[in-house]
Design a protein around this motif. Structure first.
Motif, mmCIF file in Angstrom:
data_model
loop_
_atom_site.group_PDB
_atom_site.id
_atom_site.type_symbol
_atom_site.label_atom_id
_atom_site.label_comp_id
_atom_site.label_asym_id
_atom_site.label_seq_id
_atom_site.Cartn_x
_atom_site.Cartn_y
_atom_site.Cartn_z
ATOM 1 N N ALA A 83 33.763 15.304 0.629
ATOM 2 C CA ALA A 83 33.137 14.976 1.912
ATOM 3 C C ALA A 83 32.737 13.503 1.990
ATOM 4 O O ALA A 83 32.983 12.831 2.995
ATOM 5 C CB ALA A 83 31.915 15.866 2.138
ATOM 6 N N LEU A 84 32.119 12.990 0.911
ATOM 7 C CA LEU A 84 31.695 11.586 0.909
ATOM 8 C C LEU A 84 32.889 10.623 0.904
ATOM 9 O O LEU A 84 32.909 9.675 1.695
ATOM 10 C CB LEU A 84 30.772 11.311 -0.280
ATOM 11 C CG LEU A 84 30.213 9.884 -0.392
ATOM 12 C CD1 LEU A 84 29.463 9.510 0.881
ATOM 13 C CD2 LEU A 84 29.309 9.762 -1.617
ATOM 14 N N TYR A 87 34.399 10.583 4.344
ATOM 15 C CA TYR A 87 33.529 9.821 5.246
ATOM 16 C C TYR A 87 33.755 8.313 5.056
ATOM 17 O O TYR A 87 33.884 7.567 6.031
ATOM 18 C CB TYR A 87 32.066 10.172 4.978
ATOM 19 C CG TYR A 87 31.068 9.439 5.853
ATOM 20 C CD1 TYR A 87 30.694 9.953 7.087
ATOM 21 C CD2 TYR A 87 30.501 8.239 5.437
ATOM 22 C CE1 TYR A 87 29.782 9.290 7.885
ATOM 23 C CE2 TYR A 87 29.589 7.560 6.231
ATOM 24 C CZ TYR A 87 29.234 8.094 7.461
ATOM 25 O OH TYR A 87 28.339 7.429 8.256
ATOM 26 N N SER A 90 37.203 7.260 6.382
ATOM 27 C CA SER A 90 37.166 7.287 7.837
ATOM 28 C C SER A 90 36.451 6.061 8.388
ATOM 29 O O SER A 90 36.888 5.453 9.374
ATOM 30 C CB SER A 90 36.466 8.562 8.317
ATOM 31 O OG SER A 90 36.340 8.581 9.713
ATOM 32 N N LEU A 91 35.368 5.677 7.729
ATOM 33 C CA LEU A 91 34.618 4.486 8.140
ATOM 34 C C LEU A 91 35.480 3.230 8.019
ATOM 35 O O LEU A 91 35.516 2.388 8.936
ATOM 36 C CB LEU A 91 33.355 4.362 7.290
ATOM 37 C CG LEU A 91 32.364 3.249 7.656
ATOM 38 C CD1 LEU A 91 31.808 3.484 9.046
ATOM 39 C CD2 LEU A 91 31.224 3.204 6.633
ATOM 40 N N ALA A 124 37.387 10.779 12.264
ATOM 41 C CA ALA A 124 35.947 10.618 12.073
ATOM 42 C C ALA A 124 35.173 11.876 12.460
ATOM 43 O O ALA A 124 34.110 12.155 11.903
ATOM 44 C CB ALA A 124 35.452 9.422 12.884
ATOM 45 N N ALA A 127 35.317 14.181 9.613
ATOM 46 C CA ALA A 127 34.590 13.547 8.515
ATOM 47 C C ALA A 127 33.084 13.741 8.678
ATOM 48 O O ALA A 127 32.381 14.048 7.705
ATOM 49 C CB ALA A 127 34.932 12.056 8.453
ATOM 50 N N ILE A 128 32.590 13.582 9.917
ATOM 51 C CA ILE A 128 31.138 13.716 10.129
ATOM 52 C C ILE A 128 30.709 15.170 9.971
ATOM 53 O O ILE A 128 29.601 15.450 9.479
ATOM 54 C CB ILE A 128 30.734 13.162 11.512
ATOM 55 C CG1 ILE A 128 29.223 12.885 11.561
ATOM 56 C CG2 ILE A 128 31.107 14.096 12.641
ATOM 57 C CD1 ILE A 128 28.764 11.786 10.668
ATOM 58 N N PHE A 131 30.588 15.766 6.167
ATOM 59 C CA PHE A 131 29.543 14.971 5.529
ATOM 60 C C PHE A 131 28.152 15.508 5.874
ATOM 61 O O PHE A 131 27.296 15.654 4.992
ATOM 62 C CB PHE A 131 29.671 13.509 5.951
ATOM 63 C CG PHE A 131 28.699 12.591 5.271
ATOM 64 C CD1 PHE A 131 28.791 12.354 3.908
ATOM 65 C CD2 PHE A 131 27.693 11.960 5.988
ATOM 66 C CE1 PHE A 131 27.894 11.512 3.264
ATOM 67 C CE2 PHE A 131 26.793 11.113 5.358
ATOM 68 C CZ PHE A 131 26.896 10.889 3.996
ATOM 69 N N ALA A 156 24.708 9.242 9.796
ATOM 70 C CA ALA A 156 25.806 9.281 10.764
ATOM 71 C C ALA A 156 25.927 7.991 11.573
ATOM 72 O O ALA A 156 26.973 7.745 12.185
ATOM 73 C CB ALA A 156 25.621 10.465 11.715
ATOM 74 N N LEU A 159 29.049 5.348 11.019
ATOM 75 C CA LEU A 159 30.326 5.794 11.568
ATOM 76 C C LEU A 159 30.294 5.792 13.097
ATOM 77 O O LEU A 159 31.218 5.296 13.739
ATOM 78 C CB LEU A 159 30.660 7.192 11.048
ATOM 79 C CG LEU A 159 32.045 7.738 11.415
ATOM 80 C CD1 LEU A 159 33.150 6.805 10.913
ATOM 81 C CD2 LEU A 159 32.240 9.134 10.826
#
Length: 371
Positions: A83-84, A87, A90-91, A124, A127-128, A131, A156, A159
């Motif tokens: 998950a991290l 994230y 994606s960022l 994203a 991803a959110i 996360f 959050a 992002l």
């Protein structure tokens, strides 16, 4: 004694939400019909092929189905460790859009790698969800104070803030997903309202910071006085001309060049014209049924991580449907949000199918006790 013991035993059976699976398949199939009806005229004029948008949507759907099956098969708990990193990637991809993004219709929202274009902002969203599900499941008891609420939502913000630079509407959805997940995990209404107020001020500030966004407010209030209000007006004409039962599937007039890019975020207006208010309500009810299945899975999931995944997907679909219909009916300014499963889309449809796979995988963890 043996008989009483046998009668008192319970048998646990595995569960899979076939109702949700049926709704997904039905929405995809019905969406293809509506998309072809809406886009065939423009596709013929633009590409000389009335099935252009349909073929591309079907290709994206096949890719999405493969991804959905993958997420159904892979245990959702394995995504805790990823998950991290997801994230973070994606960022970085959303930051890359600002500097290297491909522009289309005045918006820079795409990255192109080896001739393949995709929208990192769609990645994203998933991803959110992963996360926020991770951090909430790790610290489920830390939402008792407004300070901790703010700390959680702060995860959050990076992002959402990066996405807002090029795509404010998607940034609103991303932050909305995070806030709804927090509210469900720790239902403190006053904290949620406080975050909503702060978010509203942030959105207003971002709108005022860029002129083209401010002009959308004017076009919303007085669409007849602005060039960018043309699409909104034509969409309203389509809705009004449909009446109660519509003109019939394929009989729209506004799709013949009246509503620009009707196959994208304005497809609901053509649905209203062809199927009427009755058809529009039926589609809304299908989404309501889908959201109900998400909440059923969230309430019965084996663990908090799985429950929060279902809540996150619930928030994503609910926000996107509400905002799309609000835009089409001119209830809010035009934000360019597509209707899930129905509007034409590439990255959006593929990763939406991935989210469906995640929720269906969570449903597999549910155990039903038969006495």
């Amino acid at each position: 004694m043996r008989r009483q013991k046998a009668e008192g035993t319970t048998r646990t059976t595995k569960y899979f939400d076939y109702t949700l699976l049926f709704l997904i398949i039905f929405m995809l199939g019905f969406g293809l019909v509506l998309l072809y009806s809406t886009s065939s005229y423009e596709a013929m004029n633009k590409f000389g092929d009335s099935t252009y948008y349909l073929r591309h949507q079907l290709r994206n759907m096949m890719l999405g189905l493969v991804l959905m099956v993958f997420f159904i098969v892979v245990d959702y708990r394995r995504w805790k460790r990823l998950a991290l990193p997801i994230y973070g990637l994606s960022l970085l991809a959303c930051v890359a859009v600002i500097f290297f993004g491909v522009e289309y219709n005045g918006s820079k929202r795409w990255l192109e790698i080896q001739g393949i274009q995709f929208q990192p902002s769609e990645i994203a969203k998933i991803a959110i969800i992963l996360f926020m599900a991770l951090i909430i499941s790790r610290r489920p008891n830390c939402l008792g104070t407004f300070k901790n609420y703010c700390k959680m939502i702060a995860f959050a913000v990076p992002l959402g803030g990066i996405v807002a630079v090029s795509n404010l509407s998607t940034a609103i959805i991303i932050m909305g997903i995070a806030m709804i997940m927090l509210f469900v995990a720790g239902p403190k209404a006053r904290y949620f309202i406080g975050l909503m107020v702060a978010g509203a001020f942030a959105v207003v500030a971002l709108i005022l910071a860029q002129g083209y966004r401010s002009s959308r407010i004017g076009a919303w209030l007085h669409p007849e006085d602005y060039d960018n209000g043309y699409q909104t007006l034509q969409g309203l004409y389509a809705i009004g001309s449909g009446g109660l039962f519509g003109k019939g599937l394929g009989e729209s007039v506004q799709k013949l060049g009246g509503v620009p890019e009707a196959q994208n975020d304005m497809i609901f207006s053509i649905i209203c014209e062809e199927l009427g208010i009755f058809g529009a309500i039926c589609i809304i009810l299908l989404f309501v049924l889908m959201l109900w299945r998400f909440m059923f899975i969230a309430n019965n999931a084996k663990d908090l991580f799985g429950s929060m995944i279902a809540v996150g997907v619930f928030a994503h679909i609910a926000l996107q449907v509400i905002l799309n219909i609000a835009v089409v009916t001119n209830t809010i300014p035009n934000t360019g949000i597509i209707l899930p499963f129905i509007s034409y889309g590439g990255t959006s449809l593929i990763f939406l199918m991935a989210e469906m796979g995640l929720v269906l995988n969570v449903s597999r963890s549910i155990r039903i006790e038969d006495r």
